[in-house]
Design an enzyme around this catalytic site. Structure first.
Site, mmCIF file in Angstrom:
data_model
loop_
_atom_site.group_PDB
_atom_site.id
_atom_site.type_symbol
_atom_site.label_atom_id
_atom_site.label_comp_id
_atom_site.label_asym_id
_atom_site.label_seq_id
_atom_site.Cartn_x
_atom_site.Cartn_y
_atom_site.Cartn_z
ATOM 1 N N LYS A 297 17.239 -1.660 -17.447
ATOM 2 C CA LYS A 297 16.576 -2.645 -16.568
ATOM 3 C C LYS A 297 15.083 -2.339 -16.461
ATOM 4 O O LYS A 297 14.241 -3.223 -16.605
ATOM 5 C CB LYS A 297 17.199 -2.606 -15.174
ATOM 6 C CG LYS A 297 16.386 -3.356 -14.115
ATOM 7 C CD LYS A 297 16.996 -3.296 -12.740
ATOM 8 C CE LYS A 297 16.525 -2.143 -11.920
ATOM 9 N NZ LYS A 297 15.206 -2.261 -11.324
ATOM 10 N N ASN A 298 14.745 -1.069 -16.266
ATOM 11 C CA ASN A 298 13.344 -0.721 -16.002
ATOM 12 C C ASN A 298 12.493 -0.649 -17.260
ATOM 13 O O ASN A 298 11.296 -0.386 -17.185
ATOM 14 C CB ASN A 298 13.268 0.577 -15.193
ATOM 15 C CG ASN A 298 13.841 0.368 -13.810
ATOM 16 O OD1 ASN A 298 14.065 -0.771 -13.389
ATOM 17 N ND2 ASN A 298 14.102 1.454 -13.118
ATOM 18 N N ARG B 293 10.360 -7.427 -7.033
ATOM 19 C CA ARG B 293 9.089 -6.730 -6.965
ATOM 20 C C ARG B 293 8.489 -6.541 -8.347
ATOM 21 O O ARG B 293 7.274 -6.605 -8.528
ATOM 22 C CB ARG B 293 9.354 -5.392 -6.282
ATOM 23 C CG ARG B 293 8.240 -4.501 -6.302
ATOM 24 C CD ARG B 293 8.602 -3.104 -5.953
ATOM 25 N NE ARG B 293 7.645 -2.270 -6.599
ATOM 26 C CZ ARG B 293 6.361 -2.272 -6.266
ATOM 27 N NH1 ARG B 293 5.970 -3.020 -5.280
ATOM 28 N NH2 ARG B 293 5.513 -1.505 -6.907
ATOM 29 N N ARG C 132 6.094 0.123 -1.012
ATOM 30 C CA ARG C 132 5.863 -0.328 -2.396
ATOM 31 C C ARG C 132 4.470 -0.939 -2.583
ATOM 32 O O ARG C 132 4.307 -2.086 -2.985
ATOM 33 C CB ARG C 132 6.943 -1.315 -2.844
ATOM 34 C CG ARG C 132 8.380 -0.907 -2.589
ATOM 35 C CD ARG C 132 8.840 0.346 -3.292
ATOM 36 N NE ARG C 132 8.929 0.229 -4.724
ATOM 37 C CZ ARG C 132 9.998 -0.208 -5.384
ATOM 38 N NH1 ARG C 132 11.043 -0.605 -4.714
ATOM 39 N NH2 ARG C 132 9.998 -0.251 -6.704
ATOM 40 N N PRO C 133 3.394 -0.245 -2.226
ATOM 41 C CA PRO C 133 2.041 -0.796 -2.382
ATOM 42 C C PRO C 133 1.674 -0.964 -3.860
ATOM 43 O O PRO C 133 2.360 -0.438 -4.742
ATOM 44 C CB PRO C 133 1.169 0.285 -1.739
ATOM 45 C CG PRO C 133 1.944 1.535 -1.893
ATOM 46 C CD PRO C 133 3.397 1.154 -1.774
ATOM 47 N N ILE C 134 0.590 -1.702 -4.102
ATOM 48 C CA ILE C 134 0.119 -1.846 -5.500
ATOM 49 C C ILE C 134 -1.339 -1.401 -5.621
ATOM 50 O O ILE C 134 -2.063 -1.819 -6.531
ATOM 51 C CB ILE C 134 0.290 -3.301 -5.999
ATOM 52 C CG1 ILE C 134 -0.464 -4.289 -5.094
ATOM 53 C CG2 ILE C 134 1.756 -3.679 -6.125
ATOM 54 C CD1 ILE C 134 -0.565 -5.688 -5.714
ATOM 55 N N ASP C 135 -1.785 -0.542 -4.701
ATOM 56 C CA ASP C 135 -3.189 -0.102 -4.717
ATOM 57 C C ASP C 135 -3.600 0.551 -6.035
ATOM 58 O O ASP C 135 -4.737 0.363 -6.504
ATOM 59 C CB ASP C 135 -3.470 0.839 -3.545
ATOM 60 C CG ASP C 135 -2.540 2.045 -3.542
ATOM 61 O OD1 ASP C 135 -1.298 1.828 -3.595
ATOM 62 O OD2 ASP C 135 -3.010 3.182 -3.548
ATOM 63 N N ASP D 237 16.017 7.561 -8.861
ATOM 64 C CA ASP D 237 17.050 6.519 -8.921
ATOM 65 C C ASP D 237 18.456 7.105 -9.006
ATOM 66 O O ASP D 237 19.427 6.377 -8.819
ATOM 67 C CB ASP D 237 16.809 5.593 -10.116
ATOM 68 C CG ASP D 237 15.541 4.785 -9.958
ATOM 69 O OD1 ASP D 237 15.063 4.218 -10.956
ATOM 70 O OD2 ASP D 237 15.009 4.756 -8.838
ATOM 71 N N VAL E 130 9.566 10.966 -4.054
ATOM 72 C CA VAL E 130 8.915 9.812 -4.688
ATOM 73 C C VAL E 130 8.758 8.636 -3.720
ATOM 74 O O VAL E 130 7.696 8.029 -3.617
ATOM 75 C CB VAL E 130 9.688 9.370 -5.951
ATOM 76 C CG1 VAL E 130 9.081 8.118 -6.558
ATOM 77 C CG2 VAL E 130 9.715 10.516 -6.960
#
Ligand code: EPZ
Length: 423
Positions: A22-23, A93, A122-125, A309, A331
């Protein structure tokens, strides 16, 4: 609301075939936006997240052909919009994966802000830091972010990632392949899924070196062409079925798994007393017989450390072995939601910040539990296999996001499991 019911199943026995990751498949599909030519992705797993990604690509104007099982053909000849669909972003996401390719291909992207989820903000900085380093202007509004390349397009640069973020590494990689000049990503994520993405991009004509190390070098090129690429097997699904063998004291051959991608899981299972052998097409896990399995501590880390995971499925296993285990999650800031659910089954786990203490040696009992995230849902199935009585798992859409034919695969190994569709 559909539910999964699991009864005490005894030792799982047999063989399971691991599907495409999936990832890996999600960024691979996003990368098809980088060219007007057709790309063919093979070994595509049939997952809810893959369906959302197909919808997302189509929403940008790409032609998506999934008529052949396990194959997705994408031809993004005409990008009709660079504005992401807020609903699709809320649904998944990983739709943030479109930012890099659209910025590189069209010079502009408008991305609705992805919601957090149960495991963290879950930031995207770090994604945005990378785009700024490539010369893009980033305007952060309340519920969306607008990213625009300058008039001369993106320009390569050195980018240091404060954390080896998988998504940020992938997005910056996809933006940099069409930037002018050289880009160096320092402290890059090293996951196998990054290498898989770089392999596809290089097949498309990109010039990427050292993917899989913490310093990736990209020489920008003018344009990319189409390519054909097979998705790598899912190391997290492989780890989940290795643990299914371990927790039920069974014997399972996990076919198509790549041992090099699951080394921490192999090591930790061996530490617990499980036999793990490599075969010519996978991994054989044997926890059968009257051997006593013992506690071991785990600490999640970016690859090649112990995968976050697998933290919750491994915790389910640790509740059943003799002795106290400590599980440290480094994490994500909130990835112990499954502890409450395991405790409903008698696990008696306590948590302190990012550390969980698992007393072990428990005989779990069936209960009504929730899948609080994709991997926690898998952990509930594992716990249900060994609990006395029946375990009823709700919110199973999480599980179906990332595990292909999950009930069928467990049933084939002897699990007493059924999915009930309730309206
Ligand atoms: C990917 O998520 C995976 N998802 C996750 O799998 C996996 O758990 C995670 O990598 C870590 O391995 C996909 O690949 C689709 P990150 P991603 O960016 O890219 C922080 C599953 O169950 N961070 O490496 O979102 C972040 O908050 C899912 O299959 C920032 O601070 O993970 C987190 O604490 C769950 N700023 C940490 O880094 C950023 O800009 C790791 O996140 C980005 C991330």
């Amino acid at each position: 609301m559909s539910k999964i019911f699991v009864n005490n199943s005894g030792p799982l026995m047999g063989e399971v075939e691991i599907s495409g990751a999936k990832n890996a498949v999600l960024p691979l599909m996003a990368a098809t936006l980088l060219t007007a030519d057709e790309c063919v992705i093979e070994s595509v797993p049939d997952l809810a997240d893959v369906s959302v990604m197909k919808k997302m690509l189509a929403s940008y104007g790409a032609q998506v052909d999934d008529s052949e099982p396990g194959v997705v053909k994408v031809k993004a000849e005409n990008i009709t919009t660079v504005e992401g669909d807020p609903e699709l972003v809320q649904e998944m996401r990983a739709s943030t994966m479109a930012m890099g390719p659209l910025l590189a291909r069209c010079g502009r992207v408008v991305q609705p802000m992805p919601g957090g989820c149960t495991i963290g903000k879950r930031p995207i900085d770090l994604h945005l830091k990378g785009f700024r380093s490539l010369g893009a202007k980033v305007i952060e509004e309340e519920d969306r972010v607008i990213i625009e390349a300058g008039p001369e397009g993106l320009k390569g640069d050195a980018i240091y990632l404060d954390f080896p973020s998988v998504g940020a590494t992938e997005n910056i990689l996809m933006a940099a392949v069409l930037a002018k000049g050289t880009t160096i990503i320092e402290n890059a994520a090293k996951e196998p899924e990054i290498v898989d993405l770089a392999n596809l991009l290089n097949k498309m004509g990109a010039k990427i070196k050292s993917a899989g190390t913490d310093m990736i070098r990209i020489e920008g090129v003018e344009r990319l062409s189409g390519a054909i690429h097979g998705v790598i097997p899912d190391r997290i699904e492989a780890g989940t079925f290795m643990l299914a063998a371990a927790i039920t004291r069974g014997k399972v051959h996990v076919k198509n798994a790549i041992p090099g991608h699951v080394r921490p899981i192999i090591s930790k299972l061996k530490e617990s007393g499980v036999t793990v052998e490599l075969t010519d097409d996978g991994i054989f896990v044997d926890a059968s017989g009257d051997r006593e399995l013992v506690a071991t501590d785990i600490k999640t880390l970016p690859y090649p450390g112990f995968p976050t995971d697998i933290q919750s499925p491994f915790m389910a296993f640790l509740t059943t072995v003799k002795g106290k285990s400590v599980c440290r999650e480094t994490v994500f800031e909130n990835r112990f939601m499954h502890v409450v659910e395991l405790n409903r089954m008698g696990a008696d786990i306590t948590t302190e910040n990012r550390e969980a203490i698992i007393p072990g040696g428990k005989k779990l009992h069936g209960a009504k539990v929730r899948a609080t995230d994709l991997r926690a849902g898998a952990a509930m199935i594992l716990a249900g296999l060994v609990a006395t009585g029946t375990t009823e798992i709700s919110e199973i859409y999480h599980i179906e996001r990332g595990y292909e034919n999950v009930v069928k695969k467990f049933k084939a190994l002897g699990a007493d499991i059924v999915k009930v569709d309730e309206d």
